[in-house]
Design a protein around this motif. Sequence first.
Motif, PDB file in Angstrom:
ATOM      1  N   GLU A  14       0.835  -1.195   0.000  1.00 38.46           N
ATOM      2  CA  GLU A  14       0.000   0.000   0.000  1.00 38.46           C
ATOM      3  C   GLU A  14       0.874   1.250   0.000  1.00 38.46           C
ATOM      4  N   THR A  15       0.250   2.366  -0.334  1.00 36.28           N
ATOM      5  CA  THR A  15       0.988   3.621  -0.477  1.00 36.28           C
ATOM      6  C   THR A  15       0.368   4.725   0.379  1.00 36.28           C
ATOM      7  N   ILE A  16       1.176   5.771   0.566  1.00 28.92           N
ATOM      8  CA  ILE A  16       0.762   6.916   1.371  1.00 28.92           C
ATOM      9  C   ILE A  16       1.153   8.201   0.665  1.00 28.92           C
ATOM     10  N   SER A  17       0.361   9.225   0.908  1.00 21.81           N
ATOM     11  CA  SER A  17       0.680  10.575   0.445  1.00 21.81           C
ATOM     12  C   SER A  17       0.271  11.545   1.549  1.00 21.81           C
ATOM     13  N   CYS A  18       0.724  12.779   1.438  1.00 22.91           N
ATOM     14  CA  CYS A  18       0.441  13.781   2.477  1.00 22.91           C
ATOM     15  C   CYS A  18       0.062  15.113   1.856  1.00 22.91           C
ATOM     16  N   CYS A  19      -0.766  15.847   2.578  1.00 21.64           N
ATOM     17  CA  CYS A  19      -1.055  17.243   2.262  1.00 21.64           C
ATOM     18  C   CYS A  19      -0.758  18.019   3.539  1.00 21.64           C
ATOM     19  N   GLU A  20       0.280  18.843   3.475  1.00 21.86           N
ATOM     20  CA  GLU A  20       0.775  19.488   4.675  1.00 21.86           C
ATOM     21  C   GLU A  20       0.698  21.005   4.581  1.00 21.86           C
ATOM     22  N   SER A  21       0.200  21.598   5.630  1.00 18.38           N
ATOM     23  CA  SER A  21       0.206  23.043   5.756  1.00 18.38           C
ATOM     24  C   SER A  21       1.163  23.412   6.884  1.00 18.38           C
ATOM     25  N   LEU A  22       0.719  23.365   8.131  1.00 19.77           N
ATOM     26  CA  LEU A  22       1.592  23.815   9.218  1.00 19.77           C
ATOM     27  C   LEU A  22       2.863  22.996   9.352  1.00 19.77           C
ATOM     28  N   GLY A  25       5.856  19.928   4.914  1.00 22.64           N
ATOM     29  CA  GLY A  25       6.652  18.863   4.325  1.00 22.64           C
ATOM     30  C   GLY A  25       7.366  17.978   5.324  1.00 22.64           C
ATOM     31  N   LEU A  26       7.233  18.272   6.609  1.00 23.91           N
ATOM     32  CA  LEU A  26       7.946  17.515   7.639  1.00 23.91           C
ATOM     33  C   LEU A  26       7.509  16.047   7.685  1.00 23.91           C
ATOM     34  N   CYS A  27       6.233  15.779   7.466  1.00 25.55           N
ATOM     35  CA  CYS A  27       5.771  14.389   7.501  1.00 25.55           C
ATOM     36  C   CYS A  27       6.374  13.591   6.347  1.00 25.55           C
ATOM     37  N   MET A  28       6.332  14.153   5.143  1.00 19.60           N
ATOM     38  CA  MET A  28       6.921  13.443   4.005  1.00 19.60           C
ATOM     39  C   MET A  28       8.415  13.246   4.207  1.00 19.60           C
ATOM     40  N   ALA A  29       9.098  14.255   4.738  1.00 17.37           N
ATOM     41  CA  ALA A  29      10.539  14.137   4.997  1.00 17.37           C
ATOM     42  C   ALA A  29      10.811  13.075   6.056  1.00 17.37           C
ATOM     43  N   THR A  30       9.949  12.999   7.066  1.00 24.54           N
ATOM     44  CA  THR A  30      10.118  12.003   8.126  1.00 24.54           C
ATOM     45  C   THR A  30       9.957  10.589   7.568  1.00 24.54           C
ATOM     46  N   ILE A  31       8.934  10.370   6.771  1.00 23.43           N
ATOM     47  CA  ILE A  31       8.721   9.053   6.167  1.00 23.43           C
ATOM     48  C   ILE A  31       9.869   8.726   5.205  1.00 23.43           C
ATOM     49  N   ALA A  32      10.277   9.714   4.411  1.00 10.74           N
ATOM     50  CA  ALA A  32      11.346   9.500   3.420  1.00 10.74           C
ATOM     51  C   ALA A  32      12.696   9.218   4.067  1.00 10.74           C
ATOM     52  N   SER A  33      12.853   9.531   5.347  1.00  7.79           N
ATOM     53  CA  SER A  33      14.118   9.260   6.031  1.00  7.79           C
ATOM     54  C   SER A  33      14.331   7.773   6.297  1.00  7.79           C
ATOM     55  N   VAL A  34      13.281   6.971   6.101  1.00 12.50           N
ATOM     56  CA  VAL A  34      13.354   5.529   6.327  1.00 12.50           C
ATOM     57  C   VAL A  34      13.785   4.833   5.042  1.00 12.50           C
ATOM     58  N   VAL A  40       6.644   3.055  -0.825  1.00 15.66           N
ATOM     59  CA  VAL A  40       5.318   3.358  -0.271  1.00 15.66           C
ATOM     60  C   VAL A  40       4.935   4.835  -0.301  1.00 15.66           C
ATOM     61  N   LEU A  41       5.889   5.731  -0.311  1.00 15.33           N
ATOM     62  CA  LEU A  41       5.598   7.172  -0.279  1.00 15.33           C
ATOM     63  C   LEU A  41       5.442   7.682  -1.698  1.00 15.33           C
ATOM     64  N   LYS A  42       4.194   8.013  -2.063  1.00 15.00           N
ATOM     65  CA  LYS A  42       3.940   8.506  -3.412  1.00 15.00           C
ATOM     66  C   LYS A  42       4.343   9.970  -3.562  1.00 15.00           C
ATOM     67  N   ARG A 136       5.136  21.042  15.618  1.00 15.80           N
ATOM     68  CA  ARG A 136       5.148  20.458  14.267  1.00 15.80           C
ATOM     69  C   ARG A 136       5.683  19.024  14.305  1.00 15.80           C
ATOM     70  N   GLN A 137       6.781  18.802  15.024  1.00 14.80           N
ATOM     71  CA  GLN A 137       7.347  17.446  15.111  1.00 14.80           C
ATOM     72  C   GLN A 137       6.414  16.517  15.879  1.00 14.80           C
ATOM     73  N   TYR A 138       5.837  17.022  16.961  1.00 10.57           N
ATOM     74  CA  TYR A 138       4.918  16.218  17.760  1.00 10.57           C
ATOM     75  C   TYR A 138       3.721  15.754  16.927  1.00 10.57           C
ATOM     76  N   ILE A 139       3.154  16.648  16.140  1.00  6.95           N
ATOM     77  CA  ILE A 139       1.949  16.310  15.380  1.00  6.95           C
ATOM     78  C   ILE A 139       2.275  15.312  14.264  1.00  6.95           C
ATOM     79  N   VAL A 140       3.434  15.438  13.646  1.00  4.38           N
ATOM     80  CA  VAL A 140       3.860  14.457  12.630  1.00  4.38           C
ATOM     81  C   VAL A 140       4.030  13.088  13.282  1.00  4.38           C
ATOM     82  N   ASP A 141       4.754  13.033  14.383  1.00  3.42           N
ATOM     83  CA  ASP A 141       4.979  11.757  15.076  1.00  3.42           C
ATOM     84  C   ASP A 141       3.655  11.141  15.526  1.00  3.42           C
TER      85      ASP A 141
END
Length: 153
Positions: A14-22, A25-34, A40-42, A136-141
């Motif tokens: 399965e795959t994931i995507s994100c739409c980030e405002s506040l 891009g931190l969520c996509m960067a966090t996932i991409a760090s793995v 999985v990250l589209k 921002r980091q807390y909400i992504v995690d």
Amino acid sequence: MKEKLVELLTKRKETISCCESLTAGLCMATIASVSGASAVLKGGFVTYQSQCKHEFVHVRQSTIDQYGVVSKECAIEMAQNTLEITQSDYALSFTGNAGPSAMENKPAGLVYCAIASKEKVEVYEFHLNMERNELRQYIVDTMIDKLTKQLEE
């Protein structure tokens, strides 16, 4: 938890995507760090300003005008529309006010996030009292953790 999310999505094909405002891009960067995240990250959108939410991910202008961008309604449309545009299995959205001052007459620390899948959309409301980058980091995690737990069920 980000490693577990990538592992679960990979196993499920399965795959994931994100739409980030506040989170900008931190969520996509966090996932991409793995390692292996590319399976999985589209991708997704950073829609920091209201105009981009409307133009890039088609959040209705009427939603923005009636509820504001710091709203559950906006978070839901961000997630649902990103899911559709990217053809992902899951989409996360992040919108809110990281502070330090009020925005749209809404207090700093008010955050709305959503997890969309083809079956459902879940929206989450947070009232946080943290420095903006800590928030921002807390909400992504937190949202990565919520999706991971959802996949484990």
